[in-house]
Scaffold this motif. Structure first.
Motif, PDB file in Angstrom:
ATOM      1  N   MET A 180      12.729  -3.388   3.583  1.00  0.00           N
ATOM      2  CA  MET A 180      12.287  -2.114   2.995  1.00  0.00           C
ATOM      3  C   MET A 180      10.753  -2.037   3.023  1.00  0.00           C
ATOM      4  SD  MET A 180      14.077  -0.726  -0.437  1.00  0.00           S
ATOM      5  CE  MET A 180      12.843  -0.924  -1.679  1.00  0.00           C
ATOM      6  N   GLY A 181      10.096  -3.160   2.796  1.00  0.00           N
ATOM      7  CA  GLY A 181       8.632  -3.186   2.858  1.00  0.00           C
ATOM      8  C   GLY A 181       8.127  -3.055   4.288  1.00  0.00           C
ATOM      9  N   PHE A 182       8.719  -3.824   5.201  1.00  0.00           N
ATOM     10  CA  PHE A 182       8.313  -3.728   6.611  1.00  0.00           C
ATOM     11  C   PHE A 182       8.457  -2.295   7.125  1.00  0.00           C
ATOM     12  CE2 PHE A 182       9.057  -8.448   7.258  1.00  0.00           C
ATOM     13  CZ  PHE A 182       7.793  -8.723   7.748  1.00  0.00           C
ATOM     14  N   ALA A 183       9.493  -1.610   6.653  1.00  0.00           N
ATOM     15  CA  ALA A 183       9.761  -0.259   7.164  1.00  0.00           C
ATOM     16  C   ALA A 183       8.597   0.694   6.916  1.00  0.00           C
ATOM     17  CB  ALA A 183      11.040   0.289   6.529  1.00  0.00           C
ATOM     18  N   THR A 184       7.710   0.356   5.980  1.00  0.00           N
ATOM     19  CA  THR A 184       6.572   1.251   5.713  1.00  0.00           C
ATOM     20  C   THR A 184       5.468   1.120   6.766  1.00  0.00           C
ATOM     21  OG1 THR A 184       5.377  -0.331   4.286  1.00  0.00           O
ATOM     22  CG2 THR A 184       6.988   1.132   3.205  1.00  0.00           C
ATOM     23  N   PHE A 185       5.524   0.047   7.581  1.00  0.00           N
ATOM     24  CA  PHE A 185       4.463  -0.069   8.597  1.00  0.00           C
ATOM     25  C   PHE A 185       4.942  -0.618   9.932  1.00  0.00           C
ATOM     26  CE2 PHE A 185       4.494  -4.054   6.277  1.00  0.00           C
ATOM     27  CZ  PHE A 185       4.182  -5.043   7.204  1.00  0.00           C
ATOM     28  N   ASP A 186       6.215  -1.109  10.009  1.00  0.00           N
ATOM     29  CA  ASP A 186       6.692  -1.674  11.272  1.00  0.00           C
ATOM     30  C   ASP A 186       8.227  -1.573  11.278  1.00  0.00           C
ATOM     31  OD1 ASP A 186       7.421  -3.205  13.455  1.00  0.00           O
ATOM     32  OD2 ASP A 186       6.016  -4.836  13.039  1.00  0.00           O
ATOM     33  N   ARG A 187       8.722  -0.427  11.735  1.00  0.00           N
ATOM     34  CA  ARG A 187      10.174  -0.178  11.635  1.00  0.00           C
ATOM     35  C   ARG A 187      10.986  -1.150  12.474  1.00  0.00           C
ATOM     36  NH1 ARG A 187       9.984   5.569  12.882  1.00  0.00           N
ATOM     37  NH2 ARG A 187      11.752   5.190  14.243  1.00  0.00           N
ATOM     38  N   ILE A 203       8.221  -4.226  -2.525  1.00  0.00           N
ATOM     39  CA  ILE A 203       8.405  -3.155  -3.510  1.00  0.00           C
ATOM     40  C   ILE A 203       7.088  -2.392  -3.701  1.00  0.00           C
ATOM     41  CG2 ILE A 203       8.831  -2.704  -5.979  1.00  0.00           C
ATOM     42  CD1 ILE A 203      11.422  -3.174  -4.389  1.00  0.00           C
ATOM     43  N   TRP A 204       5.986  -3.110  -3.721  1.00  0.00           N
ATOM     44  CA  TRP A 204       4.687  -2.430  -3.835  1.00  0.00           C
ATOM     45  C   TRP A 204       4.555  -1.356  -2.746  1.00  0.00           C
ATOM     46  CZ3 TRP A 204       0.563  -2.496  -7.194  1.00  0.00           C
ATOM     47  CH2 TRP A 204      -0.588  -1.829  -6.759  1.00  0.00           C
ATOM     48  N   LEU A 205       4.909  -1.731  -1.522  1.00  0.00           N
ATOM     49  CA  LEU A 205       4.756  -0.808  -0.396  1.00  0.00           C
ATOM     50  C   LEU A 205       5.812   0.298  -0.417  1.00  0.00           C
ATOM     51  CD1 LEU A 205       4.068  -3.468   2.381  1.00  0.00           C
ATOM     52  CD2 LEU A 205       2.402  -1.838   1.458  1.00  0.00           C
ATOM     53  N   ALA A 206       7.070  -0.097  -0.579  1.00  0.00           N
ATOM     54  CA  ALA A 206       8.153   0.885  -0.449  1.00  0.00           C
ATOM     55  C   ALA A 206       8.151   1.891  -1.591  1.00  0.00           C
ATOM     56  CB  ALA A 206       9.500   0.162  -0.374  1.00  0.00           C
ATOM     57  N   TRP A 207       7.656   1.461  -2.741  1.00  0.00           N
ATOM     58  CA  TRP A 207       7.651   2.334  -3.912  1.00  0.00           C
ATOM     59  C   TRP A 207       6.317   3.091  -4.012  1.00  0.00           C
ATOM     60  CZ3 TRP A 207       9.391   0.022  -9.301  1.00  0.00           C
ATOM     61  CH2 TRP A 207      10.026   1.026 -10.058  1.00  0.00           C
ATOM     62  N   GLY A 208       5.433   2.833  -3.062  1.00  0.00           N
ATOM     63  CA  GLY A 208       4.142   3.526  -3.063  1.00  0.00           C
ATOM     64  C   GLY A 208       3.332   3.247  -4.313  1.00  0.00           C
ATOM     65  N   PRO A 222      10.313 -15.672 -22.471  1.00  0.00           N
ATOM     66  CA  PRO A 222       9.600 -14.667 -21.667  1.00  0.00           C
ATOM     67  C   PRO A 222       9.087 -15.122 -20.308  1.00  0.00           C
ATOM     68  CG  PRO A 222       8.331 -15.256 -23.622  1.00  0.00           C
ATOM     69  CD  PRO A 222       9.698 -15.860 -23.791  1.00  0.00           C
ATOM     70  N   LEU A 223       8.940 -16.440 -20.098  1.00  0.00           N
ATOM     71  CA  LEU A 223       8.417 -16.878 -18.799  1.00  0.00           C
ATOM     72  C   LEU A 223       9.445 -17.651 -17.967  1.00  0.00           C
ATOM     73  CD1 LEU A 223       4.803 -18.081 -19.797  1.00  0.00           C
ATOM     74  CD2 LEU A 223       5.624 -15.772 -19.286  1.00  0.00           C
ATOM     75  N   ARG A 224      10.657 -17.814 -18.492  1.00  0.00           N
ATOM     76  CA  ARG A 224      11.609 -18.703 -17.799  1.00  0.00           C
ATOM     77  C   ARG A 224      12.567 -17.930 -16.895  1.00  0.00           C
ATOM     78  NH1 ARG A 224      12.641 -24.060 -18.418  1.00  0.00           N
ATOM     79  NH2 ARG A 224      11.938 -24.266 -20.561  1.00  0.00           N
ATOM     80  N   TYR A 225      12.098 -17.593 -15.737  1.00  0.00           N
ATOM     81  CA  TYR A 225      12.938 -17.115 -14.627  1.00  0.00           C
ATOM     82  C   TYR A 225      13.775 -15.903 -15.049  1.00  0.00           C
ATOM     83  CZ  TYR A 225      14.799 -18.533  -9.970  1.00  0.00           C
ATOM     84  OH  TYR A 225      15.146 -18.625  -8.643  1.00  0.00           O
ATOM     85  N   TRP A 226      15.086 -16.015 -15.202  1.00  0.00           N
ATOM     86  CA  TRP A 226      15.905 -14.836 -15.525  1.00  0.00           C
ATOM     87  C   TRP A 226      16.282 -14.786 -17.001  1.00  0.00           C
ATOM     88  CZ3 TRP A 226      16.440 -10.863 -12.186  1.00  0.00           C
ATOM     89  CH2 TRP A 226      16.128 -11.110 -10.843  1.00  0.00           C
ATOM     90  N   ARG A 227      15.556 -15.495 -17.837  1.00  0.00           N
ATOM     91  CA  ARG A 227      15.848 -15.463 -19.282  1.00  0.00           C
ATOM     92  C   ARG A 227      14.838 -14.602 -20.035  1.00  0.00           C
ATOM     93  NH1 ARG A 227      19.749 -19.811 -19.824  1.00  0.00           N
ATOM     94  NH2 ARG A 227      19.687 -19.825 -22.087  1.00  0.00           N
ATOM     95  N   GLY A 228      14.111 -13.757 -19.313  1.00  0.00           N
ATOM     96  CA  GLY A 228      13.128 -12.903 -19.971  1.00  0.00           C
ATOM     97  C   GLY A 228      12.192 -12.146 -19.047  1.00  0.00           C
ATOM     98  N   PRO A 229      11.644 -12.802 -18.010  1.00  0.00           N
ATOM     99  CA  PRO A 229      10.652 -12.134 -17.165  1.00  0.00           C
ATOM    100  C   PRO A 229      11.127 -10.832 -16.515  1.00  0.00           C
ATOM    101  CG  PRO A 229      10.548 -14.488 -16.804  1.00  0.00           C
ATOM    102  CD  PRO A 229      11.749 -14.245 -17.690  1.00  0.00           C
ATOM    103  N   ALA A 230      10.146 -10.021 -16.126  1.00  0.00           N
ATOM    104  CA  ALA A 230      10.420  -8.767 -15.398  1.00  0.00           C
ATOM    105  C   ALA A 230      10.292  -9.029 -13.900  1.00  0.00           C
ATOM    106  CB  ALA A 230       9.410  -7.706 -15.824  1.00  0.00           C
ATOM    107  N   TRP A 231      11.137  -8.356 -13.129  1.00  0.00           N
ATOM    108  CA  TRP A 231      11.210  -8.547 -11.683  1.00  0.00           C
ATOM    109  C   TRP A 231      11.062  -7.182 -11.000  1.00  0.00           C
ATOM    110  CZ3 TRP A 231      12.776 -13.403  -9.329  1.00  0.00           C
ATOM    111  CH2 TRP A 231      12.999 -14.430 -10.253  1.00  0.00           C
ATOM    112  N   ALA A 232      10.176  -7.109 -10.023  1.00  0.00           N
ATOM    113  CA  ALA A 232       9.893  -5.815  -9.377  1.00  0.00           C
ATOM    114  C   ALA A 232      11.130  -5.214  -8.707  1.00  0.00           C
ATOM    115  CB  ALA A 232       8.767  -5.985  -8.358  1.00  0.00           C
ATOM    116  N   ILE A 233      11.948  -6.048  -8.082  1.00  0.00           N
ATOM    117  CA  ILE A 233      13.107  -5.496  -7.356  1.00  0.00           C
ATOM    118  C   ILE A 233      14.101  -4.850  -8.318  1.00  0.00           C
ATOM    119  CG2 ILE A 233      13.075  -6.875  -5.242  1.00  0.00           C
ATOM    120  CD1 ILE A 233      15.294  -8.567  -7.001  1.00  0.00           C
ATOM    121  N   VAL A 234      14.329  -5.495  -9.452  1.00  0.00           N
ATOM    122  CA  VAL A 234      15.280  -4.933 -10.424  1.00  0.00           C
ATOM    123  C   VAL A 234      14.679  -3.659 -11.015  1.00  0.00           C
ATOM    124  CG1 VAL A 234      16.595  -5.360 -12.531  1.00  0.00           C
ATOM    125  CG2 VAL A 234      16.237  -7.211 -10.897  1.00  0.00           C
TER     126      VAL A 234
END
Ligand code: DGY
Length: 423
Positions: free
Chosen positions: A46-53, A409-414, A341-353
């Motif tokens: 999804m990210g590559f698609a913004t500059f190299d399809r 996600i940074w790229l695809a979500w602008g 809050p810092l242990r992987y999937w027991r609290g942190p935020a994830w850009a893809i989700v």
């Protein structure tokens, strides 16, 4: 935002994807994850698609090169033996596919991304239709053999949300007595407080051995495993993927009727995962019937799948989350005593989700919530760089750095177009 301009973040994101490119496939990050991972790769596309399809399509095509004859698309493709990662191909002993791989799958986001890209490259999308269809059918056959409408995982890694507290109690049934000694590599690369504990790893390895002992036969695994847990994340992501596959079927003149039947089953199944006390869709141990008592970030993914029956309650839960953290969306209920809050999937935020949740909120008309999550994601990355995941209280960069899916996600979500403080 730090002293870099949004444009320079765009360029940094592209550099990360190019730097993690190993020739047709992308590693999530060097060292910590030195192979091709399933949903990481799809988000990278999804990210590559913004500059190299062309490169975006290669990413998807190389992932499906590893598809097993039974339809499963593995969660890791091992194209070489990389000493920086454990457990590698010799531990998995999963040789049923055309390439060395793991023996389990990962959240099926591919149809959703392929549907996004299909209009510009219909021929390449059409070539992936049958592989996608076979993979979706595999999920139903292998992970919902009784046709309940909810999709179970047979390993915490299959959910993609490895050490979520939801897997703790079902994991108590896993016999770890045969695991023996082993050396983890992840904890020499990342702060141990940000990774799963040894108790989790013992279970991960015991479940790999369980699959090896059954020759990775999915029917035997479903029938015999002590760990068979319906996951609201996989169930919702698959439902969304089925809807996107249906759109592709329409575009390519393929029969949508079998897909419609699968969609109907998953729509109905969602209600089995609703927990009114938690105000959330939750996981369910299919061996005991027990439902998790708390909400997680996956509780909101039914909106991504177009299931809006519980929208009001879900917004209430999201509002509660937003009052306990500074940055949405924490992976686990921030009001629970198990929140870490810092242990992987027991609290942190994830850009893809965050991207998936916001997409669902936007689809059902909740633009303000979608904008809040998008803005929080831009702040997390803007303040802390392209980390694997982030502390939802203080935006701490966690896990691996120069991470492919965060850059994508940074790229695809602008996100480079968001000005700090505008939302
Ligand atoms: C890991 O090794 O931490 C991965 O998440 C497994 O998929």
């Amino acid at each position: 935002m730090d002293d870099q301009t949004p444009k320079s973040h765009d360029e940094a994101a592209r550099d990360i994807l190019r730097g993690n490119d190993r020739g047709g496939f992308t590693v999530p990050t060097a060292g910590l994850y030195p192979y091709q991972w399933n949903w990481d790769s799809v988000f990278a596309a999804m990210g590559f698609a913004t500059f190299d399809r062309d490169r975006a399509w290669r990413e998807l095509e190389t992932l499906f090169e590893a598809q097993w004859p039974d339809g499963m698309v593995p969660h890791i493709v091992f194209r070489a033996d990389e000493p920086s990662y454990f457990p590698g191909p010799s531990v998995w002993q999963a040789d049923k596919g055309p390439l060395p791989s793991s023996g389990i799958s990962q959240p099926p986001v591919a149809a959703t991304v392929i549907a996004r890209l299909a209009a510009q490259d219909p021929d390449r999308a059409a070539r992936l239709f049958d592989p996608l269809d076979r993979w979706h059918r595999w999920w139903h056959a292998a992970r919902d053999p009784d046709g309940t409408g909810v999709i179970a995982i047979t390993h915490p890694w299959e959910s993609g949300r490895d050490n979520l507290p939801d897997w703790d109690r079902p994991g108590d049934a896993v016999d770890v007595s045969g695991v023996g000694t082993y050396t983890r590599r992840d904890t020499s690369l990342v702060d141990t407080d940000q990774r799963p504990k040894k108790k989790d790893y013992d279970r991960y390895l015991a479940l790999v051995q369980f699959g090896v002992d059954r020759g990775w036969d999915y029917a035997r695994i479903a029938a015999e495993t002590p760990f068979f847990v319906a996951d609201p994340g996989i169930t919702a992501i698959l439902l969304r993927a089925e809807r996107d596959l249906r759109a592709l079927a329409e575009a390519f003149g393929r029969d949508p009727v079998p897909i419609d039947a699968r969609i109907a089953r998953l729509e109905a199944g969602h209600e089995r995962l609703w927990n009114p006390d938690a105000g959330a869709y939750v996981s369910r141990n299919m061996r005991t019937g027990e439902r998790a008592p708390w909400a997680t970030s996956a509780s909101f993914l039914p909106l991504f799948a177009g299931v809006t029956a519980r929208k009001a309650e879900l917004l209430g839960t999201l509002d509660r989350f937003s009052r306990s953290v500074r940055y949405l969306v924490p992976s686990f209920d921030p009001d629970s005593e198990l929140f870490d809050p810092l242990r992987y999937w027991r609290g942190p935020a994830w850009a893809i989700v965050n991207w998936m949740i916001a997409d669902g909120l936007r689809q059902c008309g909740e633009d303000a919530w979608a904008a809040r999550i998008r803005s929080d994601t831009a702040k997390l990355i803007g303040e802390s760089g392209f980390a694997e995941y982030f502390g939802p209280l203080g935006a701490e960069p966690c896990g691996g750095g120069s991470f492919s899916w965060t850059a994508a996600i940074w790229l695809a979500w602008g996100l480079g177009t968001i000005n700090e403080g505008t939302v």
